[in-house]
Design an enzyme around this catalytic site. Structure first.
Site, PDB file in Angstrom:
ATOM      1  N   ARG A  61       0.805  -1.161   0.002  1.00 48.26           N
ATOM      2  CA  ARG A  61      -0.065  -0.085  -0.035  1.00 48.26           C
ATOM      3  C   ARG A  61       0.981   1.214   0.146  1.00 48.26           C
ATOM      4  O   ARG A  61       1.022   2.039  -1.058  1.00 48.26           O
ATOM      5  CB  ARG A  61      -0.784  -0.115   1.105  1.00 48.26           C
ATOM      6  CG  ARG A  61      -1.922   0.878   0.941  1.00 48.26           C
ATOM      7  CD  ARG A  61      -1.592   2.429   1.524  1.00 48.26           C
ATOM      8  NE  ARG A  61      -1.320   2.440   3.061  1.00 48.26           N
ATOM      9  CZ  ARG A  61      -0.797   3.454   3.396  1.00 48.26           C
ATOM     10  NH1 ARG A  61      -0.715   4.644   2.745  1.00 48.26           N
ATOM     11  NH2 ARG A  61      -0.593   3.629   4.653  1.00 48.26           N
ATOM     12  N   GLU A  62       1.471   1.408   1.120  1.00 51.67           N
ATOM     13  CA  GLU A  62       2.359   2.745   1.404  1.00 51.67           C
ATOM     14  C   GLU A  62       3.562   2.562   0.146  1.00 51.67           C
ATOM     15  O   GLU A  62       3.798   3.712  -0.534  1.00 51.67           O
ATOM     16  CB  GLU A  62       3.022   2.753   2.666  1.00 51.67           C
ATOM     17  CG  GLU A  62       4.134   3.906   2.853  1.00 51.67           C
ATOM     18  CD  GLU A  62       3.503   5.189   3.003  1.00 51.67           C
ATOM     19  OE1 GLU A  62       2.617   5.464   3.890  1.00 51.67           O
ATOM     20  OE2 GLU A  62       3.982   6.137   2.383  1.00 51.67           O
ATOM     21  N   HIS A  81      -7.140  -0.467   3.233  1.00 53.18           N
ATOM     22  CA  HIS A  81      -6.934   0.771   3.554  1.00 53.18           C
ATOM     23  C   HIS A  81      -8.379   1.345   3.154  1.00 53.18           C
ATOM     24  O   HIS A  81      -8.622   1.346   1.969  1.00 53.18           O
ATOM     25  CB  HIS A  81      -5.525   1.255   3.101  1.00 53.18           C
ATOM     26  CG  HIS A  81      -5.051   2.349   3.793  1.00 53.18           C
ATOM     27  ND1 HIS A  81      -4.617   3.373   3.257  1.00 53.18           N
ATOM     28  CD2 HIS A  81      -4.932   2.369   5.029  1.00 53.18           C
ATOM     29  CE1 HIS A  81      -4.055   4.386   4.354  1.00 53.18           C
ATOM     30  NE2 HIS A  81      -4.262   3.767   5.253  1.00 53.18           N
ATOM     31  N   ARG A  84      -8.962  -0.690  12.476  1.00 49.06           N
ATOM     32  CA  ARG A  84      -7.890   0.326  12.949  1.00 49.06           C
ATOM     33  C   ARG A  84      -8.211   1.641  12.505  1.00 49.06           C
ATOM     34  O   ARG A  84      -8.644   1.949  11.170  1.00 49.06           O
ATOM     35  CB  ARG A  84      -6.392  -0.096  12.134  1.00 49.06           C
ATOM     36  CG  ARG A  84      -5.345   0.709  12.849  1.00 49.06           C
ATOM     37  CD  ARG A  84      -4.060   0.379  12.059  1.00 49.06           C
ATOM     38  NE  ARG A  84      -3.927   1.179  10.977  1.00 49.06           N
ATOM     39  CZ  ARG A  84      -3.269   1.115   9.578  1.00 49.06           C
ATOM     40  NH1 ARG A  84      -2.775  -0.425   9.575  1.00 49.06           N
ATOM     41  NH2 ARG A  84      -3.144   1.727   8.693  1.00 49.06           N
ATOM     42  N   THR A 120       3.147  12.003   9.614  1.00 48.61           N
ATOM     43  CA  THR A 120       2.830  12.270   8.065  1.00 48.61           C
ATOM     44  C   THR A 120       3.883  12.659   7.276  1.00 48.61           C
ATOM     45  O   THR A 120       4.363  12.506   6.265  1.00 48.61           O
ATOM     46  CB  THR A 120       1.443  12.523   7.871  1.00 48.61           C
ATOM     47  OG1 THR A 120       0.685  11.587   8.346  1.00 48.61           O
ATOM     48  CG2 THR A 120       0.988  12.666   6.400  1.00 48.61           C
ATOM     49  N   HIS A 171       3.358   4.945  12.652  1.00 49.88           N
ATOM     50  CA  HIS A 171       3.432   5.282  10.892  1.00 49.88           C
ATOM     51  C   HIS A 171       4.655   6.202  10.922  1.00 49.88           C
ATOM     52  O   HIS A 171       4.126   7.582  11.050  1.00 49.88           O
ATOM     53  CB  HIS A 171       2.051   5.259  10.362  1.00 49.88           C
ATOM     54  CG  HIS A 171       2.197   5.459   9.051  1.00 49.88           C
ATOM     55  ND1 HIS A 171       2.007   4.077   8.125  1.00 49.88           N
ATOM     56  CD2 HIS A 171       2.599   6.261   8.175  1.00 49.88           C
ATOM     57  CE1 HIS A 171       2.481   4.635   6.916  1.00 49.88           C
ATOM     58  NE2 HIS A 171       2.426   5.740   6.776  1.00 49.88           N
ATOM     59  N   HIS A 188       7.188   8.528   8.767  1.00 44.35           N
ATOM     60  CA  HIS A 188       7.621   8.760   7.410  1.00 44.35           C
ATOM     61  C   HIS A 188       9.181   9.389   7.888  1.00 44.35           C
ATOM     62  O   HIS A 188       9.643   9.538   8.692  1.00 44.35           O
ATOM     63  CB  HIS A 188       6.871   9.849   6.906  1.00 44.35           C
ATOM     64  CG  HIS A 188       5.940   9.464   6.008  1.00 44.35           C
ATOM     65  ND1 HIS A 188       6.011   8.871   4.802  1.00 44.35           N
ATOM     66  CD2 HIS A 188       4.502   8.637   6.428  1.00 44.35           C
ATOM     67  CE1 HIS A 188       5.129   8.402   4.212  1.00 44.35           C
ATOM     68  NE2 HIS A 188       3.785   8.133   5.003  1.00 44.35           N
ATOM     69  N   HIS A 198      40.634  -1.150  11.122  1.00 44.10           N
ATOM     70  CA  HIS A 198      39.463  -1.851  11.170  1.00 44.10           C
ATOM     71  C   HIS A 198      39.643  -3.285  10.895  1.00 44.10           C
ATOM     72  O   HIS A 198      38.825  -4.222  11.588  1.00 44.10           O
ATOM     73  CB  HIS A 198      38.222  -1.371  10.360  1.00 44.10           C
ATOM     74  CG  HIS A 198      37.722   0.096  10.580  1.00 44.10           C
ATOM     75  ND1 HIS A 198      36.351   0.379  10.637  1.00 44.10           N
ATOM     76  CD2 HIS A 198      38.528   1.342  11.007  1.00 44.10           C
ATOM     77  CE1 HIS A 198      36.432   1.523  11.025  1.00 44.10           C
ATOM     78  NE2 HIS A 198      37.605   2.090  11.399  1.00 44.10           N
TER      79      HIS A 198
END
Ligand code: COA
Ligand code: ZN
Length: 466
Positions: free
Chosen positions: A21-22, A81, A141, A175, A203, A205, A297
């Site tokens: 979806r996202e 959704h 939800r 958002t 959620h 971003h 390293h």
């Protein structure tokens, strides 16, 4: 038959994957239905708790994909959704998802410019649509979009309203990725305290590169579900990535979520279907994540890998390595030569390292080049350690009266044969063989020659591969 859902077991934190979806809101990304099903299946096999499969009202192929995924009987909860719009909710319910997620912008900015409603009206819309979704017999939800910029007292009212209307989970969305970890933790603590009983999702971003940190901070503040996408894809700069969150939960809190050994495969699959290839320095899955370079390293890692690794690569099914260039040191070169089965004296080693530094410029050294340098410095001939496997190509001529494909199939079934190609030209078939030793190679070639229809063979040993 649908199996028991993973969310029926209480866990410290659930992962909600929203790659479909996202992730599909990433500019340039559109999955086919088959690709979505494959990604969903791999996520379910990896042990994801919830899959946000899409917004069915957006387009017919999205609706089809959501419906298909919901029917697979996955152990992951499947989420559809929706906007706070009855038509969206009906479409999602028709897809027979386990859970409907309704989003609605709750900051004054969103109320004024997008929804053009008062706070009072917004609360009514939220209550009405959550109840409407709930009446379809699904879990609900509610996502408070732009929660991180909403007035905190109003946000608490929103969460209470959604919870009382039947949403057992409420997602607080950052958002535009504007939170800091401190603010994220405080926000979740405040809401959780004001609305006891509700389960909160984060959620986050990634507009300021804070998505993973903010998600973990929200978890510390009381969130019990974290939204992720494979490779962190999503609208604009994306959201928290599945691989980073899953590994961070293990490293920082010793919490097991998905099977970490499946992370690489998922990441590669999503790279392939999105065409978005992660840079080599990408956390967890990047090519360089366990490749060391500077001499200091490498020397540290050779003594104890923990000196320069936050967690062992084996934890996610990877291995460590180191490169040789002008940043190298004696210990790195010595270990590399030992790996190649070459012994040199301390004096020779010093000379080799000096020449590597003099001649590197902008390049790094492949094993073959390094061995040439060893020969030059020591005056001894060095051979690459005999390969673990002996590889050969067998060129096969077939009798003209027998179907070549039938011969090729028989050859392909012989143990030791790894690839069979039908080709044009003087020969009809090329066979690739990988065996332990010469004796085994002879046996395989003999067996090929005995296949009915094989007229003659010509065998070449592979000496070196680039
Ligand atoms: N709940 C209810 N309505 C919402 C909403 C929400 N959470 N968010 C936006 N809306 C409304 C807007 O107010 C606007 O309504 P209006 O046309 O009456 O002004 C409309 O949705 C969005 O504008 P627009 O995209 O032009 O409307 P549309 O009817 O042509 O298309 C979609 C609506 C949802 C089908 C279309 O925008 C789409 O395919 N979107 C992709 C999914 C998406 O945007 N997801 C966001 C996830 S965070
Ligand atoms: Zn989002």
């Amino acid at each position: 038959m649908s199996r028991q859902k993973r969310t029926s077991v209480r866990k410290p934190v659930y992962l909600v994957d929203t790659t479909l979806r996202e992730g599909e809101q990433t500019p340039g990304v559109s999955f086919t239905i088959d690709q979505k099903l494959e990604i969903a299946r791999k996520l379910d096999e990896a042990g994801i708790d919830m899959i946000e499969a899409g917004h069915p009202a957006v387009a017919p192929d999205i609706e089809k994909a959501v419906r298909l995924i919901a029917r697979q009987g996955f152990e992951a909860e499947i989420i559809g959704h929706c906007r706070a719009v009855k038509h969206d909710i009906e479409k999602a319910a028709e897809c027979e998802v386990d859970r409907i997620a309704i989003f609605y912008g709750v900051s004054d900015l969103h109320l004024k410019y997008k929804h053009k409603v008062s706070r009072e009206e917004a609360l009514n819309i939220i209550a009405e649509h959550v109840s409407f979704a709930k009446s379809h017999g699904v879990k609900v939800r509610f996502t408070a979009e732009d929660a991180s910029r909403a007035d905190i007292d109003f946000l608490i009212q929103v969460v209470k309203t959604a919870y009382e209307a039947g949403a057992d989970r409420v997602s607080l969305a950052d958002t535009v990725g504007i939170l800091t970890p401190f603010k994220a933790k405080t926000l979740f603590e405040t809401v959780k305290k004001a609305v006891p009983g509700v389960e909160l999702d984060i959620h986050a971003h990634n507009d300021l590169g804070m998505a993973v940190a903010n998600s973990l901070a929200a978890f510390e503040g009381g969130a019990s579900a974290i939204h992720v996408t494979v490779n962190g894809i999503g609208e604009r700069c994306g959201i928290a990535s599945l691989q980073e969150i899953a590994v961070a939960l293990k490293v920082h809190y010793n919490i097991d979520t998905i099977d970490l050994k499946k992370i690489m495969e998922l990441s590669k699959l999503v790279e392939k279907y999105t065409g978005i290839v992660l840079p080599p320095h990408a956390p967890v899955v990047g090519d360089n994540a366990f490749t060391h370079k500077a001499g200091v390293h490498v020397a540290g890692v050779l003594a104890n890998p923990q000196t320069y690794e936050p967690y062992p690569p084996e934890m996610i099914g990877r291995t460590r390595d180191w490169v040789i260039d002008k940043y190298t040191g004696k210990k790195a070169v010595k270990a590399r030569l030992e790996r190649l089965g070459v012994q040199v004296s301390e004096e020779e080693l010093e000379q080799i390292v000096r020449k590597i530094k003099e001649r590197s410029g902008t390049r790094s050294w492949r094993d073959e080049d390094l061995l040439e340098l060893v020969e030059e410095v020591t005056g001894r001939r060095v051979l690459l350690r005999p390969p673990e496997k002996l590889e050969a190509l067998v060129w096969v001529k077939c009798e003209s009266n027998i179907y070549t494909t039938a011969i090729a199939r028989r050859i392909a079934a012989i143990p030791g044969v790894v690839e069979v190609m039908e080709v044009t030209g003087e020969y009809d078939i090329i066979v690739k063989i990988a065996v332990k030793d010469q004796q085994e190679l002879n046996n395989v070639v003999e067996t090929i020659r005995e296949v009915k229809g094989v007229q003659s063979t010509h065998t070449q040993l592979v000496l070196k591969k680039m």
